[in-house]
Design a protein around this motif. Structure first.
Motif: not given
Length: 112
Positions: A32-36, A47-56
């Protein structure tokens, strides 16, 4: 011999694994890895905030095959792992100089 490394979507793992078994691929390792890449992550509003998940999160498969199996294995990964959307993943192929089975000491294609 070749080493095939495939980075695929996590939800496509079962489809890819079944396709590899069908073409006679007996052994594989997965991580299981994370990458972009070009996908550039996900932007979500929660909940009213922007989130950026950079590594999927992705799944990395590593397979060593004899030269005559490469095309069949790659085709199986592509056909079973493709969704047609950005983020489907990549396949990397490299040469393997030697393989040795620890239990028996067999070398080369016999050890694969």
């Amino acid at each position: 011999m070749k080493k095939i490394v495939a980075i695929i979507r996590q939800e496509k793992l079962e489809d890819v694994k079944n396709a590899l078994v069908e073409v006679g691929c007996q052994g594989m390792n997965l991580s299981e890895v994370k990458g972009k890449g070009r996908q550039r992550g996900l932007r979500e509003y929660y909940r009213g905030h922007n989130y950026c998940i950079e590594f999927l999160p992705k799944t990395k498969l590593e397979i060593v095959v004899n030269d005559n199996q490469v095309e069949e294995v790659v085709d199986a990964i592509i056909k079973s792992g493709r969704t047609g959307e950005i983020g489907d993943g990549k396949i990397f192929i490299s040469n393997i100089e030697e393989v040795i089975r620890i239990r028996t000491g067999e070398k080369g294609e016999k050890a694969v």
